[in-house]
Scaffold this active site. Sequence first.
Site, PDB file in Angstrom:
ATOM      1  N   SER A 159     -32.828  13.970   1.552  1.00 54.34           N
ATOM      2  CA  SER A 159     -33.550  13.888   2.817  1.00 54.34           C
ATOM      3  C   SER A 159     -35.038  13.760   2.522  1.00 54.34           C
ATOM      4  O   SER A 159     -35.617  14.625   1.873  1.00 54.34           O
ATOM      5  CB  SER A 159     -33.265  15.153   3.636  1.00 54.34           C
ATOM      6  OG  SER A 159     -34.095  15.214   4.772  1.00 54.34           O
ATOM      7  N   GLU A 186     -29.608  11.092  13.534  1.00 56.23           N
ATOM      8  CA  GLU A 186     -29.410  12.534  13.661  1.00 56.23           C
ATOM      9  C   GLU A 186     -30.373  13.136  14.679  1.00 56.23           C
ATOM     10  O   GLU A 186     -31.576  12.874  14.615  1.00 56.23           O
ATOM     11  CB  GLU A 186     -29.622  13.151  12.264  1.00 56.23           C
ATOM     12  CG  GLU A 186     -29.403  14.649  12.191  1.00 56.23           C
ATOM     13  CD  GLU A 186     -29.606  15.174  10.756  1.00 56.23           C
ATOM     14  OE1 GLU A 186     -29.529  14.381   9.794  1.00 56.23           O
ATOM     15  OE2 GLU A 186     -29.848  16.380  10.618  1.00 56.23           O
ATOM     16  N   ASP A 196     -27.438  18.002  15.057  1.00 57.77           N
ATOM     17  CA  ASP A 196     -27.822  19.073  14.139  1.00 57.77           C
ATOM     18  C   ASP A 196     -28.280  20.257  15.000  1.00 57.77           C
ATOM     19  O   ASP A 196     -27.470  21.135  15.364  1.00 57.77           O
ATOM     20  CB  ASP A 196     -28.935  18.539  13.201  1.00 57.77           C
ATOM     21  CG  ASP A 196     -29.552  19.592  12.289  1.00 57.77           C
ATOM     22  OD1 ASP A 196     -29.170  20.761  12.376  1.00 57.77           O
ATOM     23  OD2 ASP A 196     -30.443  19.253  11.479  1.00 57.77           O
ATOM     24  N   LYS A 229     -36.775  10.894   7.644  1.00 62.58           N
ATOM     25  CA  LYS A 229     -37.184  11.532   8.893  1.00 62.58           C
ATOM     26  C   LYS A 229     -37.906  10.492   9.749  1.00 62.58           C
ATOM     27  O   LYS A 229     -38.653   9.658   9.212  1.00 62.58           O
ATOM     28  CB  LYS A 229     -38.118  12.701   8.585  1.00 62.58           C
ATOM     29  CG  LYS A 229     -37.444  13.827   7.818  1.00 62.58           C
ATOM     30  CD  LYS A 229     -36.487  14.604   8.712  1.00 62.58           C
ATOM     31  CE  LYS A 229     -35.897  15.802   7.984  1.00 62.58           C
ATOM     32  NZ  LYS A 229     -35.052  16.615   8.874  1.00 62.58           N
ATOM     33  N   LYS A 253     -31.631   9.729   3.495  1.00 58.64           N
ATOM     34  CA  LYS A 253     -31.976  10.040   4.892  1.00 58.64           C
ATOM     35  C   LYS A 253     -33.482  10.067   5.015  1.00 58.64           C
ATOM     36  O   LYS A 253     -34.157  10.663   4.178  1.00 58.64           O
ATOM     37  CB  LYS A 253     -31.379  11.396   5.261  1.00 58.64           C
ATOM     38  CG  LYS A 253     -31.985  12.104   6.462  1.00 58.64           C
ATOM     39  CD  LYS A 253     -31.117  13.272   6.895  1.00 58.64           C
ATOM     40  CE  LYS A 253     -31.936  14.496   7.246  1.00 58.64           C
ATOM     41  NZ  LYS A 253     -31.070  15.642   7.626  1.00 58.64           N
ATOM     42  N   LYS A 281     -24.549  23.086   9.405  1.00 55.89           N
ATOM     43  CA  LYS A 281     -25.345  24.049   8.644  1.00 55.89           C
ATOM     44  C   LYS A 281     -24.762  25.398   9.015  1.00 55.89           C
ATOM     45  O   LYS A 281     -24.878  25.831  10.166  1.00 55.89           O
ATOM     46  CB  LYS A 281     -26.814  23.979   9.042  1.00 55.89           C
ATOM     47  CG  LYS A 281     -27.499  22.689   8.646  1.00 55.89           C
ATOM     48  CD  LYS A 281     -28.956  22.670   9.065  1.00 55.89           C
ATOM     49  CE  LYS A 281     -29.578  21.328   8.711  1.00 55.89           C
ATOM     50  NZ  LYS A 281     -30.902  21.150   9.324  1.00 55.89           N
ATOM     51  N   ASP A 327     -33.235  10.894  10.714  1.00 53.11           N
ATOM     52  CA  ASP A 327     -33.197  12.193  11.397  1.00 53.11           C
ATOM     53  C   ASP A 327     -34.456  12.372  12.233  1.00 53.11           C
ATOM     54  O   ASP A 327     -35.566  12.389  11.699  1.00 53.11           O
ATOM     55  CB  ASP A 327     -33.090  13.312  10.342  1.00 53.11           C
ATOM     56  CG  ASP A 327     -32.920  14.695  10.957  1.00 53.11           C
ATOM     57  OD1 ASP A 327     -32.902  14.801  12.208  1.00 53.11           O
ATOM     58  OD2 ASP A 327     -32.803  15.669  10.188  1.00 53.11           O
ATOM     59  N   GLY A 385     -28.806  20.706   5.117  1.00 52.54           N
ATOM     60  CA  GLY A 385     -29.537  21.609   4.229  1.00 52.54           C
ATOM     61  C   GLY A 385     -30.777  22.138   4.912  1.00 52.54           C
ATOM     62  O   GLY A 385     -31.256  21.568   5.894  1.00 52.54           O
TER      63      GLY A 385
HETATM   64  O1  OSB Z   1     -33.259  18.636  10.162  1.00 53.21           O
HETATM   65  O2  OSB Z   1     -31.916  18.491   8.555  1.00 53.21           O
HETATM   66  C1  OSB Z   1     -32.969  18.919   9.011  1.00 53.21           C
HETATM   67  C2  OSB Z   1     -34.928  20.771   6.288  1.00 53.21           C
HETATM   68  C3  OSB Z   1     -35.433  21.840   7.008  1.00 53.21           C
HETATM   69  C4  OSB Z   1     -35.169  21.919   8.359  1.00 53.21           C
HETATM   70  C5  OSB Z   1     -34.397  20.930   8.985  1.00 53.21           C
HETATM   71  C6  OSB Z   1     -33.877  19.867   8.255  1.00 53.21           C
HETATM   72  C7  OSB Z   1     -34.168  19.780   6.888  1.00 53.21           C
HETATM   73  C8  OSB Z   1     -33.756  18.661   6.041  1.00 53.21           C
HETATM   74  C9  OSB Z   1     -33.731  18.912   4.545  1.00 53.21           C
HETATM   75  O3  OSB Z   1     -33.533  17.551   6.452  1.00 53.21           O
HETATM   76  C10 OSB Z   1     -32.388  18.973   3.956  1.00 53.21           C
HETATM   77  C11 OSB Z   1     -32.415  19.541   2.560  1.00 53.21           C
HETATM   78  O4  OSB Z   1     -32.622  18.768   1.623  1.00 53.21           O
HETATM   79  O5  OSB Z   1     -32.236  20.770   2.394  1.00 53.21           O
HETATM   80 MG    MG Z   2     -31.579  17.498  10.863  1.00 53.91          MG
END
Ligand code: OSB
Ligand code: MG
Length: 369
Positions: free
Chosen positions: A135, A213, A238, A163, A161, A262, A188, A290
């Site tokens: 990510s 996402e 999510d 953001k 992924k 999660k 995301d 994550g």
């Molecule tokens: O939205 O998935 C998310 C990290 C912190 C809070 C929210 C998110 C995330 C990530 C990172 O996208 C995922 C990872 O590599 O742990």
């Molecule tokens: Mg997310």
Amino acid sequence: MKIEQIELHHISMPLVHPFQTSFGIERDRQAILVEIKSEGITGWGECAMGLGPWYSSETMATGWHILQDFLIPLLLHKEINTPDDIAPVFKAVRGHPMARAGVENALWDLLAKAADKPLSALLGGVKDRVEVGVSIGIQPTVEGLLDRVGQFVEAGYGRIKIKISPEWLIEPVRAVREQYPDVRLMADANSAFTLADTPLLQQLDAFDLLMIEQPLGYDDIANHARLQRELETAVCLDESIHSVADAQAMIDLEAGRIINMKQGRVGGLANALAIHDMAQKAAMPLWCGGMLETGIGRAINIHLASLPNFTLPGDISGTDRYYYQDIADPPFALNREDSTMSVPTGAGIGVEVKLDRVTKARMRYLKVG
Ligand code: OSB
Ligand code: MG
């Protein structure tokens, strides 16, 4: 097993790369580690909330408060012999899923270690490797983003992924897709859009994304159903899924086609299992999200992702992508040949927590019992 002693460690570790999302930037990762002792065995859990109420309403301070003043007093001296004994202990407490998951996780680790089995075996896992991806936060420039994507593709990550936000949308997605036509790509939004942005989000249909996402509100399921009807790309939820009931509502309303699981966000592993089975019956795939976890939370995520309905690659990356030195050994490393990570085979979470490193990273400590 009678719960004899419970310790909390609030730690802070610098991230190798600052992580920027539509709700802000994180340079250090803080976490509350939960350590539970019984009959000479130690179980570890991790609370995954952020520093402030940005991703979810929980914070380090609310987590500490709920653990210290409510969850720990309820648990101390109780008998826990199977995973089914856990939920009744905390029945009176509403909300605070990540605080609850931290203690719940430590109890699962304790029970798995007492049974001398990997956590995955207790959960019903069926895979010895799980598919993973990376990510990538919002970058200052599109060139910078292409560099980052390039490094991770080079390192063997087969799913990327990125953001997105209203200011960081079509240009970055198009640039990554043009440069990497075959990579499994997804975006995301962390709730950065509203239903009025539907025409903008429809433009993403051109880029063959695995999914988009959490485009809309963190507390909104119904509008995601409206949006999904207007998009070809699959919507994945999510932030909106906080409970088994939320997952049921998503399935019933067709508010998306995929769930980012999660376990901390839904209150722990037992609820994650309930959602896993419900989604499997509804033919809705899961993947493991994550929260930039330490080795403890990462191990738990990998064990969970070994269940059969985790059919898409998770946000589970190598330890070196997050931390200079993690608090647990061995560090997690990507299997380059198939973009997977191996499920630890030792008892419980299967990683060894290094107390000297925990102490070095520690800002606050509590010992009860
Ligand atoms: O939205 O998935 C998310 C990290 C912190 C809070 C929210 C998110 C995330 C990530 C990172 O996208 C995922 C990872 O590599 O742990
Ligand atoms: Mg997310």
